[in-house]
Design an enzyme around this catalytic site. Sequence first.
Site, short mmCIF file in Angstrom:
data_model
loop_
_atom_site.label_atom_id
_atom_site.label_comp_id
_atom_site.label_asym_id
_atom_site.label_seq_id
_atom_site.Cartn_x
_atom_site.Cartn_y
_atom_site.Cartn_z
N TYR A 113 0.63 -1.36 -0.17
CA TYR A 113 -0.01 -0.10 0.08
C TYR A 113 0.82 1.31 0.07
O TYR A 113 0.58 2.31 -0.67
CB TYR A 113 -1.01 -0.03 1.02
CG TYR A 113 -2.30 -0.57 0.68
CD1 TYR A 113 -2.30 -2.04 0.82
CD2 TYR A 113 -3.30 0.31 0.23
CE1 TYR A 113 -3.44 -2.65 0.45
CE2 TYR A 113 -4.53 -0.57 -0.02
CZ TYR A 113 -4.66 -2.11 -0.17
OH TYR A 113 -5.88 -2.58 -0.34
N HIS A 134 -15.03 1.62 -2.77
CA HIS A 134 -14.22 0.55 -2.12
C HIS A 134 -13.20 1.39 -1.42
O HIS A 134 -12.02 0.84 -1.28
CB HIS A 134 -13.40 -0.13 -3.44
CG HIS A 134 -14.33 -0.87 -4.36
ND1 HIS A 134 -13.72 -1.82 -5.35
CD2 HIS A 134 -15.66 -1.16 -4.09
CE1 HIS A 134 -14.74 -2.54 -5.76
NE2 HIS A 134 -15.88 -2.29 -5.11
N PRO A 166 -11.73 0.83 -23.89
CA PRO A 166 -11.16 0.38 -24.97
C PRO A 166 -11.56 -0.98 -25.17
O PRO A 166 -11.58 -1.54 -26.49
CB PRO A 166 -9.68 0.47 -24.61
CG PRO A 166 -9.66 0.85 -23.12
CD PRO A 166 -10.91 1.28 -22.52
N ALA A 212 -10.48 6.90 -21.82
CA ALA A 212 -11.03 8.09 -20.92
C ALA A 212 -10.43 9.37 -21.46
O ALA A 212 -11.16 10.31 -21.69
CB ALA A 212 -10.84 7.72 -19.54
N1 APR Z 1 -9.48 4.32 -20.41
C1 APR Z 1 -10.89 3.58 -20.16
N2 APR Z 1 -10.91 2.35 -19.66
C2 APR Z 1 -9.59 1.73 -19.73
C3 APR Z 1 -8.40 2.30 -19.85
C4 APR Z 1 -8.36 3.68 -20.26
N3 APR Z 1 -7.34 4.14 -20.70
N4 APR Z 1 -7.38 1.39 -19.90
C5 APR Z 1 -7.98 0.37 -19.45
N5 APR Z 1 -9.37 0.30 -19.41
C6 APR Z 1 -10.28 -0.47 -19.05
C7 APR Z 1 -10.01 -1.99 -18.78
O1 APR Z 1 -10.44 -2.33 -20.17
C8 APR Z 1 -10.82 -2.73 -17.85
O2 APR Z 1 -12.15 -3.03 -18.47
O3 APR Z 1 -10.48 -0.60 -17.46
C9 APR Z 1 -10.99 -1.67 -16.84
C10 APR Z 1 -10.24 -1.94 -15.74
O4 APR Z 1 -10.69 -3.02 -15.04
P1 APR Z 1 -10.07 -3.59 -13.41
O5 APR Z 1 -8.60 -3.48 -13.53
O6 APR Z 1 -10.72 -4.88 -13.37
O7 APR Z 1 -10.51 -2.47 -12.65
P2 APR Z 1 -11.94 -2.25 -12.04
O8 APR Z 1 -13.02 -2.65 -12.99
O9 APR Z 1 -12.24 -0.91 -11.37
O10 APR Z 1 -11.81 -3.44 -10.79
C11 APR Z 1 -12.87 -3.26 -9.83
O11 APR Z 1 -11.74 -4.75 -8.71
O12 APR Z 1 -9.53 -5.69 -7.70
C12 APR Z 1 -10.76 -4.85 -7.29
O13 APR Z 1 -11.22 -3.36 -5.63
C13 APR Z 1 -10.44 -3.50 -6.88
O14 APR Z 1 -12.01 -1.42 -7.31
C14 APR Z 1 -11.38 -2.75 -7.84
C15 APR Z 1 -12.32 -3.69 -8.36
#
Ligand code: APR
Length: 260
Positions: free
Chosen positions: A72, A126, A219, A236
Site C-alpha cells: 500500500y 471501495h 477500450p 477515457a
Molecule cells: N480508459 C478507459 N478504460 C480503460 C483504460 C483507459 N485508458 N485502460 C483500461 N481500461 C479498462 C479496461 O479495459 C478494464 O475494463 O479499465 C478496466 C479496468 O478493469 P479492472 O482493472 O478490473 O478495474 P476495476 O473494474 O475498477 O476493478 C474493480 O476490483 O480488484 C478490485 O477493488 C478492486 O476496485 C477494484 C475492483
Amino acid sequence: MGDSGQRVIIDKAVRLLAPAKRLLVLAGAGLSADAGVPTFRGEGGLWNDHKAEDLATPGGFERDPELVWDWYRERRLHIANCEPHVGQRSIALLQRHFPAATVLIATTNEDDLLERAGVSDVLHLHGALFTTRCSVCAWSGDDHVDNALSLMPCPQCAARVRPGSVWFGESLPKSALDRMHAFHADGCLVIGSSAMVQPAAGIPVDLQSHGHPVVEVNPEETPLSNVVACSLRGSAKVLLPPMIDLLTSSIMREQQSRQG
Ligand code: APR
C-alpha cells in the site's frame, strides 16, 4: 475508431445522457490508467503479478500485515507522483456545468486523482487509498503526508491499523451505498470498469433495466457492453473531453430549455 465514426457515437452518447436530471458517473481503474496508475486486470494489471488474496483480503492482512502495508505504501507513493489527466479534469467540468442537473461521481478507485482534478464530494465505494484506519475500532485518519499513521498503533484503542480500502469479502461502506441509491440516477456514464466486481458492477445493469440510459467508455468490451444503451470503444483521456464538452455546452442548454 476514425474521427467521424468517433464523432457519431459521441453524439449518440450525448443525446442519451443530455436529458438526465440526476446523472451518475461510475468510474473504475480504467479512468486512472491514463494518469499512469496500473489497473487490476488486463494488460499490466496489478493482479497479473500480485496475489489479491495476499494483498487485498482480511486473511492476507492477518497473515502478513507488513507485506500488505509495504504494497500500500508503494501504491501511495506511485499515485502521489501521478497527475490527473484531461479526462479526469473534464469530469470536474461536468460536475460544475451540466445544465439543470446534478451529477454524482462514484468510483471503485481508491486513488485521489478525481479530487486532485477538481471533482468534489467523490463517493469512494471501495474506500480511499490514503485513509489509514483501525482494524478494530471506528478510528480512521488521513495519511496523505508521510504514511506516519500507518506506522503506529491506533491512537484510540492501540490495536493494529490497516489501509482504508474495502477488501475482497468485505462489504461496501453502507453510507456510500445508501447515498448511491438515494440519488435515484436517471442516467449513468460508466468509465473504465471491467464490470467484474459486485455490487458495483450491478449498478449500471439495474439502471439500464429500469430504462435509464447507460453509456460505457472502455477500450475493451465488458459484460456491460451488450447491456448498456451505448458502449464507446476508446480511452477515457480521448473520449471524455469531447463528450463532456458537448454535455456542458450552451447548445445543450438551449435544446433542453426548448424541451422544457
Ligand atoms: N480508459 C478507459 N478504460 C480503460 C483504460 C483507459 N485508458 N485502460 C483500461 N481500461 C479498462 C479496461 O479495459 C478494464 O475494463 O479499465 C478496466 C479496468 O478493469 P479492472 O482493472 O478490473 O478495474 P476495476 O473494474 O475498477 O476493478 C474493480 O476490483 O480488484 C478490485 O477493488 C478492486 O476496485 C477494484 C475492483
